[in-house]
Design a protein around this motif. Structure first.
Motif, PDB file in Angstrom:
ATOM      1  N   ASP A  42      -3.812   5.469  28.550  1.00 40.75           N
ATOM      2  CA  ASP A  42      -4.521   4.137  28.407  1.00 40.75           C
ATOM      3  C   ASP A  42      -6.020   4.069  28.308  1.00 40.75           C
ATOM      4  OD1 ASP A  42      -4.397   1.346  28.270  1.00 40.75           O
ATOM      5  OD2 ASP A  42      -5.144   1.192  30.303  1.00 40.75           O
ATOM      6  N   ARG A  44      -9.613   2.011  25.971  1.00 40.73           N
ATOM      7  CA  ARG A  44      -9.715   0.514  25.619  1.00 40.73           C
ATOM      8  C   ARG A  44     -10.722   0.758  24.511  1.00 40.73           C
ATOM      9  NH1 ARG A  44     -10.314  -4.314  26.027  1.00 40.73           N
ATOM     10  NH2 ARG A  44     -12.394  -5.367  26.661  1.00 40.73           N
ATOM     11  N   HIS A  48     -10.884  -3.505  19.333  1.00 40.34           N
ATOM     12  CA  HIS A  48      -9.328  -4.012  19.337  1.00 40.34           C
ATOM     13  C   HIS A  48      -8.857  -4.467  20.681  1.00 40.34           C
ATOM     14  CE1 HIS A  48      -9.970  -1.326  15.697  1.00 40.34           C
ATOM     15  NE2 HIS A  48      -9.371  -2.378  15.135  1.00 40.34           N
ATOM     16  N   ASP A  50      -7.041  -3.576  24.333  1.00 41.84           N
ATOM     17  CA  ASP A  50      -6.310  -2.686  25.158  1.00 41.84           C
ATOM     18  C   ASP A  50      -5.162  -2.156  24.445  1.00 41.84           C
ATOM     19  OD1 ASP A  50      -7.842  -2.979  27.403  1.00 41.84           O
ATOM     20  OD2 ASP A  50      -6.487  -4.346  28.506  1.00 41.84           O
ATOM     21  N   TYR A  51      -5.203  -0.962  24.463  1.00 41.95           N
ATOM     22  CA  TYR A  51      -3.971  -0.136  23.710  1.00 41.95           C
ATOM     23  C   TYR A  51      -3.450   1.012  24.381  1.00 41.95           C
ATOM     24  CZ  TYR A  51      -7.451   2.778  21.686  1.00 41.95           C
ATOM     25  OH  TYR A  51      -8.300   3.781  21.324  1.00 41.95           O
ATOM     26  N   ARG A 130      -0.483   4.451  18.400  1.00 45.07           N
ATOM     27  CA  ARG A 130      -1.270   3.469  19.004  1.00 45.07           C
ATOM     28  C   ARG A 130      -0.366   2.336  19.206  1.00 45.07           C
ATOM     29  NH1 ARG A 130      -7.414   2.527  17.468  1.00 45.07           N
ATOM     30  NH2 ARG A 130      -8.199   4.633  18.189  1.00 45.07           N
ATOM     31  N   TYR A 131      -0.197   1.746  20.515  1.00 42.02           N
ATOM     32  CA  TYR A 131       0.350   0.338  20.715  1.00 42.02           C
ATOM     33  C   TYR A 131      -0.582  -0.736  21.433  1.00 42.02           C
ATOM     34  CZ  TYR A 131       4.013  -2.554  22.345  1.00 42.02           C
ATOM     35  OH  TYR A 131       4.943  -3.647  22.799  1.00 42.02           O
ATOM     36  N   TYR A 132      -0.651  -1.619  21.000  1.00 42.23           N
ATOM     37  CA  TYR A 132      -1.790  -2.533  21.407  1.00 42.23           C
ATOM     38  C   TYR A 132      -1.130  -3.419  22.408  1.00 42.23           C
ATOM     39  CZ  TYR A 132      -5.133  -1.185  17.894  1.00 42.23           C
ATOM     40  OH  TYR A 132      -6.031  -0.094  17.357  1.00 42.23           O
TER      41      TYR A 132
END
Length: 168
Positions: A42, A44, A48, A50-51, A130-132
């Motif tokens: 995780d 930051r 963009h 948090d992702y 990447r997953y926001y």
């Protein structure tokens, strides 16, 4: 003449952006659902938010899976053929051209990042790393990370993350 060209360019941009959005929507609606194992991290990003960075089991594969007679180089576009195994999909073969698939198989498009000839493995990026997430929720993802990710893969090869899956 210039005004007509300006309108044409504006309409073209709307169609391109609409096509991108429609392609992602169609992938989520019509794409085949697969589940991959992952180990999230995780970070930051100031711009963009948090992702979660996702490292999939199918991101580092043995060079034994490369189709016989195929030479791979860094930045090559490839397809990883996945088959359902238990509750997750596993890689069974790596090919350079779009393959003919058997029932129960899915081809996930990727790019070769590097080939480690010493350890005999290949690192692949799928564009799904990447997953926001919602702003301010990064700490909860660190405490209770997802161990699987559901992905939708369309018949034309596009893929998108559907959801993170948590084992309780």
């Amino acid at each position: 003449m210039r005004k007509g060209l300006l309108y044409f360019v504006l309409v073209l941009q709307v169609f391109v952006l609409g096509g991108i959005a429609a392609s992602h929507y169609m992938t989520l609606q019509l794409g085949e659902r697969i589940v991959l194992e992952t180990e999230p991290i995780d970070p930051r990003d100031l711009f963009h938010g948090d992702y979660v960075i996702l490292n999939y089991d199918v991101s580092t594969l043995s060079t034994n899976l490369i189709e016989e007679g195929t030479e791979l180089d860094e930045r090559d576009r490839i397809y990883v053929i996945l088959e359902q195994s238990d509750s997750v999909s596993k890689a069974v073969r790596i090919v350079k051209t779009k393959p003919e698939l058997k029932d129960g198989q899915v081809a996930l498009k990727g790019i070769v990042r590097y080939i480690d000839s010493y350890q005999r493995n290949v690192r692949i990026d799928y564009g799904l790393e990447r997953y926001y997430i919602e702003e301010g929720t990064g700490a909860s993802y660190e405490r209770d990370p997802a161990d699987k990710v559901a992905i939708r893969v369309s018949s034309w090869g596009q893929s998108t993350i559907e959801e993170l899956i948590y084992s309780q």
